[in-house]
Design a protein around this motif. Sequence first.
Motif, mmCIF file in Angstrom:
data_model
loop_
_atom_site.group_PDB
_atom_site.id
_atom_site.type_symbol
_atom_site.label_atom_id
_atom_site.label_comp_id
_atom_site.label_asym_id
_atom_site.label_seq_id
_atom_site.Cartn_x
_atom_site.Cartn_y
_atom_site.Cartn_z
ATOM 1 N N TYR A 2 0.834 -1.203 0.000
ATOM 2 C CA TYR A 2 0.000 0.000 0.000
ATOM 3 C C TYR A 2 0.872 1.257 0.000
ATOM 4 O O TYR A 2 0.599 2.218 -0.726
ATOM 5 N N LEU A 48 -4.205 8.389 -3.844
ATOM 6 C CA LEU A 48 -4.847 8.640 -2.555
ATOM 7 C C LEU A 48 -6.327 8.286 -2.572
ATOM 8 O O LEU A 48 -6.865 7.756 -1.592
ATOM 9 N N ARG A 69 -2.584 7.007 4.636
ATOM 10 C CA ARG A 69 -3.283 7.849 3.664
ATOM 11 C C ARG A 69 -3.394 9.290 4.163
ATOM 12 O O ARG A 69 -3.168 10.243 3.402
ATOM 13 N N SER A 111 -1.629 12.545 2.416
ATOM 14 C CA SER A 111 -2.494 13.655 2.023
ATOM 15 C C SER A 111 -2.010 14.970 2.622
ATOM 16 O O SER A 111 -1.971 16.008 1.947
#
Length: 212
Positions: free
Chosen positions: A124, A140, A163, A167
């Motif tokens: 990931y 994303l 994530r 971001s």
Amino acid sequence: GPSQPSNRESNQEPDQPNKEPNQEVGPTNEDDEGFNNCDRMIFTKRFEAMDDRKKWLLKSGKFVEDVLYDLGMRCKFHNLVHSFIIDCEDRFVQSGFTNNELMEIREASDKQGEMQIDDELLNYISTFAKNSTEEIREALYALHPNLTRNYNPINDFKYEHIRTTVSDWVRLLEMKPNPLTMTNLPESWFRVNVWRTIDIAFSDIPFMFFVG
């Protein structure tokens, strides 16, 4: 092998506490306004909520958390001990332990070894290895089985943290002018925009709260 005591430690007897340095010299950073009474109350409540059965008991009979609490209550400014973090290179922390106790703490830390990351999580992370922030943004918002309807806060938090962190950094990288290239930003800006990544990393641990 285990870390050896530094020269300043070896001047002390192994079973005698190290000399305590002056904690009134000043804060560790210019934004530190001191460890005030409100801070002490919160610190004390956190300590009193601890279960002795879950504390780290040294061979000498001392609980590490008890020593860190005593040190924290004597601090004039914010210190890692207020988060019950042990920095064996901090002379103030050394003052609460004997050389034998410090050696025991260091040896225990050395035995822990490196943490392993499972292959699925590494895969990931690798999805964000792109050449532009535009490509990273596309990755994303791609659907992921651990981040949709089957999301489990206990097992899948690590995916959400990755994530969220990516971001946040994409947002910073795309800002004009780029704040990461500036040299006059206050520490409070870094607390909100940068160090929060570390704070959030522990959000899945029950009863652990970070105060920036």
